[in-house]
Design an enzyme around this catalytic site. Structure first.
Site, PDB file in Angstrom:
ATOM      1  N   SER A   1      72.156   9.797 -12.120  1.00 55.39           N
ATOM      2  CA  SER A   1      72.786   9.244 -13.323  1.00 55.39           C
ATOM      3  C   SER A   1      71.834   9.355 -14.498  1.00 55.39           C
ATOM      4  CB  SER A   1      73.129   7.774 -13.075  1.00 55.39           C
ATOM      5  OG  SER A   1      73.383   7.120 -14.301  1.00 55.39           O
ATOM      6  N   GLY A   2      72.344   9.643 -15.684  1.00 54.32           N
ATOM      7  CA  GLY A   2      71.500   9.710 -16.874  1.00 54.32           C
ATOM      8  C   GLY A   2      71.113   8.346 -17.401  1.00 54.32           C
ATOM      9  N   HIS A   3      72.093   7.459 -17.528  1.00 54.48           N
ATOM     10  CA  HIS A   3      71.827   6.217 -18.257  1.00 54.48           C
ATOM     11  C   HIS A   3      71.099   5.163 -17.430  1.00 54.48           C
ATOM     12  CE1 HIS A   3      74.919   3.255 -16.798  1.00 54.48           C
ATOM     13  NE2 HIS A   3      75.432   4.358 -16.304  1.00 54.48           N
TER      14      HIS A   3
ATOM     15  N   GLN B   1      70.026   4.716  -8.757  1.00 52.57           N
ATOM     16  CA  GLN B   1      69.006   3.696  -9.030  1.00 52.57           C
ATOM     17  C   GLN B   1      67.616   4.123  -8.556  1.00 52.57           C
ATOM     18  OE1 GLN B   1      69.528   0.998 -10.744  1.00 52.57           O
ATOM     19  NE2 GLN B   1      71.748   0.694 -10.681  1.00 52.57           N
TER      20      GLN B   1
ATOM     21  N   ALA C   1      77.102   9.357 -12.336  1.00 50.09           N
ATOM     22  CA  ALA C   1      76.955   9.155 -10.903  1.00 50.09           C
ATOM     23  C   ALA C   1      78.290   8.867 -10.219  1.00 50.09           C
ATOM     24  CB  ALA C   1      75.967   8.021 -10.627  1.00 50.09           C
ATOM     25  N   THR C   2      79.205   8.214 -10.903  1.00 48.56           N
ATOM     26  CA  THR C   2      80.512   7.953 -10.295  1.00 48.56           C
ATOM     27  C   THR C   2      81.208   9.259  -9.955  1.00 48.56           C
ATOM     28  OG1 THR C   2      80.810   5.797 -11.314  1.00 48.56           O
ATOM     29  CG2 THR C   2      82.815   6.974 -10.706  1.00 48.56           C
TER      30      THR C   2
ATOM     31  N   ASN D   1      71.832  -1.177  -6.115  1.00 47.87           N
ATOM     32  CA  ASN D   1      71.892  -1.544  -7.520  1.00 47.87           C
ATOM     33  C   ASN D   1      71.770  -3.039  -7.761  1.00 47.87           C
ATOM     34  OD1 ASN D   1      74.430  -1.138  -6.097  1.00 47.87           O
ATOM     35  ND2 ASN D   1      75.426  -1.922  -7.931  1.00 47.87           N
TER      36      ASN D   1
ATOM     37  N   CYS E   1      79.587  -3.401 -12.850  1.00 48.27           N
ATOM     38  CA  CYS E   1      80.960  -2.975 -12.607  1.00 48.27           C
ATOM     39  C   CYS E   1      81.824  -4.105 -12.093  1.00 48.27           C
ATOM     40  CB  CYS E   1      81.004  -1.829 -11.613  1.00 48.27           C
ATOM     41  SG  CYS E   1      80.200  -0.367 -12.252  1.00 48.27           S
TER      42      CYS E   1
END
Lengths: 375, 426
Positions: free
Chosen positions: B224-226, B204, B96-97, B176, B350
């Site tokens: 995002s995957g994770h 999210q 996602a970043t 998030n 983060c």
């Protein structure tokens, strides 16, 4: 669909080494964001830092100078655009990810064996006094030809230029020492050396300034934002360690590759090995069969259960001749009839036999004049 | 054979790592907004692509490459289906970043000759804010919309901020830290009416709430995957084709992903993201209900035992798996230290190493001291009722213990207004 049983495009991607597979699977089953301070996060952080040591050891670097990325392409882009140099000088045979990252780069020619013309590099650097970055690959992905990187680095240094070395194809196939190369930046890719896809690294010498391409989050000491690919990095580390312990395997591959080339030429006298007179990677052979289009060979071999490639995977399937072979000044019929055979850690002697069998049969059927001697 | 054995091992490892946390001393995992474990079914789907089915999806000249490409395209269809997009509109990224960086910088650079204004929000993820700051340094104009005490933006203010130089509005779907859901559909409608592209960071939100890029007029979406029980190191960016959104690529080479993102596609990770989306699509509804019941159970138990706790962010416009609570009169670091058997965070992962109070909570108007006492409790697919009860009891006990030692708490109990006290300076 017919599955090729013999896999000979290891330079495109090579299967995961068992050590890497174990590391990937073990970490996939765990949870934890390496930036989290709780126990799950700290365990993930430790996994990454252990892998950083392993990757650093592969190229004789310090762990703190290893920045993990999503792969070789991103690492190349990070070096070329993040080094902040006003101009970039590259060899004409660099990987597409280098050439496309800086479209305005000065391209230095190569000789007929695919080796960079160092005098031309020197002249290019002398022609303009703005701070430059030289980007020179250690080994070519299509021909396996090894470049005189250390000498290029000397020239670069004399002109106040920094040097980036794309070592994606070389790492794991020949010993790579970042300090000996004199490189400020070295690019590595995990899936080319038996690690997982989706992870690579940029190794620096700790002195050259670098600005991040991806911002936000502060991971990788601010050089590469984004939650780290923990299982990928763990697999990269395991592969780096395994490959370092198994560089001998390349001696075996070199013997097979040499035998393959000798027998191919004996069977088909018109066949040519490109870059053969240069220093090459032990696993790669760029084999031309004049008069038979590379695509025809690749398709026929695939039907016979042997996977090879014509040029690099990144451009395979696209119309247009290899820029690498074209830069070597080879005739169009040589360029258009060259296939790439690249062996890897999982290759077997039988693979060579299967290839030769299918390829010589193809040559007998299709080569003009059918000039095939008994192998 | 080999794959099955490995699958069984993984299944055990994942379940073992997350269940019965106290039996082996592992903390209870309540940090599902930081990262989710990879679902064992996802791992199982990925496994063959690590060995028997490996291949470079860009090798178009042999069966290994074709099969790899088929697998990648199947994954693309699975992602598209979850957000009601056309598979051709999805680009794989490393996460996602990267998707957020690509969306913001890519659109800004492409349209810079005509437009130079970007609108975002103060509670966006750090990578969106950092990309915006970078663009500001390069001469772009960025408006950071404030949020109300509930964490939501004011739509009238958004309308008033859009001008004829606005290229892009970037507002996250779900925060998030506090889990609040922004009015995405309304934002999409406003942007479409005003001819402005709408990007939304859905890291999210995907798999947690229903998303429909057509219905919601979303032009770009980060995935995002994770965060959705898929692997780390993979994400996607949805980029609308009609009306077409154009981007300047961040990583330019080789021409993969319609020229918008170069680099060899990581086959097993792509397959994993696809599988995670397919599972989410099937199970999202039931999972949301289950999580909401557990979330409410956790919140109610805490409220019953503890006075003066404050929920940060809107409760109704919120994903079911999130609570963010401030525990007044408790020192935040002490609380975290006392809860080592719970894997929770005080803000986003983060920024969790920093001792600064969360900028998200500060943007809600939460006072600095109170912001310091906050915990983010993230519930997810493998959270059990027993874990929730354990966590509630442990948090309550720890807060009571810390308050018992706090003179401020004692004074507050006696009815003294702490804020009116003039502390002597030493």
């Amino acid at each position: 669909m017919m599955q090729s049983a013999v896999y000979l495009p290891h330079n495109a991607t090579t299967p995961l080494r068992p050590e890497a597979e174990r590391a990937v699977i073990a970490t996939l089953a765990r949870v934890g964001n390496p930036s989290s301070v709780h126990r799950f996060g700290r365990a993930a952080r430790r996994t990454i830092e252990d892998a950083r040591e392993q990757v650093a050891a592969l190229v004789g670097a310090r762990a703190e100078n290893v920045t993990f990325t999503s792969g070789g392409t991103e690492a190349n882009a990070l070096a070329l655009r993040g080094a902040g140099r006003a101009r970039v000088v590259v060899s004409a045979v660099e990987h597409a990810s280098v050439l496309a990252a800086v479209p305005g780069a000065v391209r230095v020619p190569v000789d007929s064996e695919g080796v960079i013309d160092l005098a031309a590099l020197e002249a290019a650097l002398a022609a303009d006094s703005r701070p430059a970055l030289v980007s020179l690959m250690l080994a070519n992905n299509e021909t396996g030809v090894i470049q005189p990187v250390a000498r290029a680095a000397e020239i670069a240094r004399r002109h106040g230029a920094a040097l980036h070395c794309d070592a994606v194809q070389a790492a794991g196939k020949i010993p790579v020492d970042a300090a000996e190369l004199g490189a400020h930046f070295v690019t590595l890719s995990a899936h080319k050396l038996g690690g997982p896809m989706g992870v690579g690294a940029l190794v620096t010498d700790g002195t050259a300034p670098l600005e991040a391409l991806l911002k936000g989050g502060g991971q990788e000491r601010g050089l590469r934002a984004g939650t780290e690919n923990v299982s990928g990095i763990a697999g990269f580390g395991a592969a780096a360690e395994a490959v370092r312990a198994d560089l001998d395997c390349m001696g075996r591959l070199a013997a097979w590759r040499d035998a393959l080339e000798a027998r191919a030429r004996a069977a088909v006298p018109s066949a040519r090995i490109l870059g053969a007179d240069a220093l090459r990677l032990p696993n790669t052979s760029c084999l031309a069969l004049p008069g038979v289009a590379a695509e025809t060979q690749v398709i026929a071999l695939d039907l016979a259960g042997v996977a090879v490639s014509a040029g690099s995977a990144c451009s395979s399937g696209k119309v247009g001749a290899s820029h690498v072979l074209a830069a070597m000044g080879l005739d169009a019929d040589i360029v258009g009839s060259a296939i790439r055979i690249s062996l890897g850690w999982s290759s077997a002697a039988a693979d060579i036999e299967r290839f030769l069998e299918s390829w010589t049969a193809l040559a007998a059927r299709t080569a003009p004049g059918g000039a095939v001697s008994a192998a | 054979m080999r794959a099955n054995e490995a699958t069984a091992k993984i299944e055990n490892a994942v379940r073992g790592a997350l269940k019965n946390p106290r039996s082996d001393g592992a903390p209870v995992y309540l940090d599902y907004q930081a990262t989710t474990p990879t679902d064992p079914r996802v791992v199982e789907t990925m496994l063959p692509y690590f060995n028997a089915r490996f291949g470079n999806p860009h090798s178009r000249s042999h069966a290994y490459g074709w099969r790899a490409e088929d697998a990648v395209e199947h994954a693309r269809e699975q992602i598209a289906s979850l957000i009601k997009a056309n598979p051709k509109e999805l680009i794989f990224t490393s996460g996602a970043t990267e998707s957020n960086n690509l969306a913001l910088k890519g659109v800004a650079y492409f349209y810079k000759d005509k437009k130079n204004h970007i609108i975002t929000c103060v509670t966006e993820h750090k990578c969106v804010l950092d990309a915006c700051r970078h663009l500001e340094q390069e001469g772009f104009r960025v408006t950071y919309l404030p949020v109300g005490a509930n964490g939501l933006i004011d739509l009238e203010r958004l309308k008033a901020t859009i001008d004829d130089k606005t290229a892009l509005v970037s507002i996250m779907a779900v925060n998030n830290e506090i889990g609040v859901i922004q009015p995405i559909r309304e934002i999409g409608r406003i942007c479409r009416e005003r001819g402005v592209f709408f990007h939304t960071d859905c890291a999210q939100a995907v798999g947690k709430i229903p998303l429909d890029v057509e219905d919601m007029n979303i032009d770009l979406m980060s995935i995002s995957g994770h965060k959705i029980y898929g692997p780390m190191g993979i994400g996607a960016l949805y980029v609308r084709r009609r009306p077409r959104v154009r981007l300047v690529p961040l990583i330019n080479a080789g021409g993969q992903e319609r020229g918008m993102r170069s680099g060899t596609l990581p086959l097993p990770l792509c397959v994993g993201l696809g599988a995670a989306c397919a599972i989410a699509e099937k199970e999202m509804g039931a999972e949301a209900e289950r999580l909401k019941a557990m979330r409410d159970r956790l919140y109610n138990r805490l409220k019953q035992r503890l006075p003066e706790i404050y929920l940060n962010g809107d409760l109704d416009h919120r994903i079911p798996g999130n609570l963010n609570i401030s525990f007044a009169y408790v020192e935040g670091e002490g609380l975290m230290m006392g809860l080592k058997d719970l894997a929770v965070s005080s803000g986003s992962a983060c920024t969790s190493a920093s001792l600064e109070p969360s900028y998200v909570l500060r943007a809600l108007g939460v006072e600095e001291e109170l912001a310091h006492t906050s915990l983010r409790l993230g519930l997810g697919r493998f959270t059990t009722e027993a874990e929730v009860d354990y966590a509630a009891d442990r948090i309550a006990a720890e807060v009571e213990r810390l308050r018992a030692m706090s003179p401020l708490w004692e004074m507050a109990r006696e009815g003294i207004d702490i804020k009116s006290i003039k502390w002597a300076e030493h």
